[in-house]
Design a protein around this motif. Structure first.
Motif, PDB file in Angstrom:
ATOM      1  N   GLY A  73       0.816  -1.213   0.000  1.00  0.00           N
ATOM      2  CA  GLY A  73       0.000   0.000   0.000  1.00  0.00           C
ATOM      3  C   GLY A  73       0.846   1.258   0.000  1.00  0.00           C
ATOM      4  N   ARG A  74       1.935   1.249   0.743  1.00  0.00           N
ATOM      5  CA  ARG A  74       2.821   2.421   0.783  1.00  0.00           C
ATOM      6  C   ARG A  74       3.454   2.667  -0.581  1.00  0.00           C
ATOM      7  N   ARG A  75       3.892   1.615  -1.227  1.00  0.00           N
ATOM      8  CA  ARG A  75       4.516   1.755  -2.536  1.00  0.00           C
ATOM      9  C   ARG A  75       3.520   2.291  -3.563  1.00  0.00           C
ATOM     10  N   ILE A  76       2.301   1.766  -3.540  1.00  0.00           N
ATOM     11  CA  ILE A  76       1.262   2.236  -4.467  1.00  0.00           C
ATOM     12  C   ILE A  76       0.936   3.698  -4.179  1.00  0.00           C
ATOM     13  N   GLY A  77       0.819   4.063  -2.912  1.00  0.00           N
ATOM     14  CA  GLY A  77       0.514   5.439  -2.531  1.00  0.00           C
ATOM     15  C   GLY A  77       1.595   6.412  -2.957  1.00  0.00           C
ATOM     16  N   LEU A  78       2.848   6.037  -2.797  1.00  0.00           N
ATOM     17  CA  LEU A  78       3.943   6.905  -3.215  1.00  0.00           C
ATOM     18  C   LEU A  78       3.936   7.115  -4.723  1.00  0.00           C
ATOM     19  N   ASN A  79       3.669   6.052  -5.468  1.00  0.00           N
ATOM     20  CA  ASN A  79       3.614   6.178  -6.925  1.00  0.00           C
ATOM     21  C   ASN A  79       2.461   7.063  -7.366  1.00  0.00           C
ATOM     22  N   GLU A  80       1.301   6.925  -6.718  1.00  0.00           N
ATOM     23  CA  GLU A  80       0.156   7.768  -7.053  1.00  0.00           C
ATOM     24  C   GLU A  80       0.440   9.230  -6.723  1.00  0.00           C
ATOM     25  N   GLY A  81       1.071   9.472  -5.593  1.00  0.00           N
ATOM     26  CA  GLY A  81       1.427  10.836  -5.210  1.00  0.00           C
ATOM     27  C   GLY A  81       2.417  11.462  -6.166  1.00  0.00           C
ATOM     28  N   ARG A  82       3.384  10.684  -6.597  1.00  0.00           N
ATOM     29  CA  ARG A  82       4.383  11.187  -7.542  1.00  0.00           C
ATOM     30  C   ARG A  82       3.724  11.535  -8.878  1.00  0.00           C
ATOM     31  N   THR A  83       2.816  10.685  -9.338  1.00  0.00           N
ATOM     32  CA  THR A  83       2.104  10.930 -10.589  1.00  0.00           C
ATOM     33  C   THR A  83       1.244  12.182 -10.483  1.00  0.00           C
ATOM     34  N   GLN A  84       0.551  12.340  -9.362  1.00  0.00           N
ATOM     35  CA  GLN A  84      -0.290  13.515  -9.168  1.00  0.00           C
ATOM     36  C   GLN A  84       0.554  14.788  -9.128  1.00  0.00           C
TER      37      GLN A  84
END
Length: 62
Positions: free
Chosen positions: A21-32
C-alpha cells in the motif's frame, strides 16, 4: 506452537499489505505531483512576478 505460528503469519501478511500500500501510494502521489507541477509553477510566477525557475522578472505586455 500453533498460536505463535498464526500470530507470525498475521504479522507477515499485515507488513506485506502495508509495504504494498505504501509503494502504491507513493507512486500515485508522484504521478499527481507531476501533473500539478506546471500549474503550481505558473501560479507562483504570476503571483510573485518572477520566474520560479530562473528568477527573471515577468514583463507585462498589456
Amino acid at each position: 506452537m500453533k498460536v505463535t505460528t498464526l500470530i507470525l503469519f498475521i504479522m507477515i501478511v499485515f507488513l506485506f499489505g502495508y509495504a504494498l500500500g505504501r509503494r502504491i501510494g507513493l507512486n500515485e502521489g508522484r504521478t499527481q505531483m507531476e501533473k500539478m507541477l506546471p500549474l503550481f509553477l505558473k501560479k507562483e510566477t504570476l503571483e510573485n512576478g518572477t520566474c520560479v525557475i530562473c528568477n527573471s522578472r515577468v514583463e507585462d505586455d498589456a
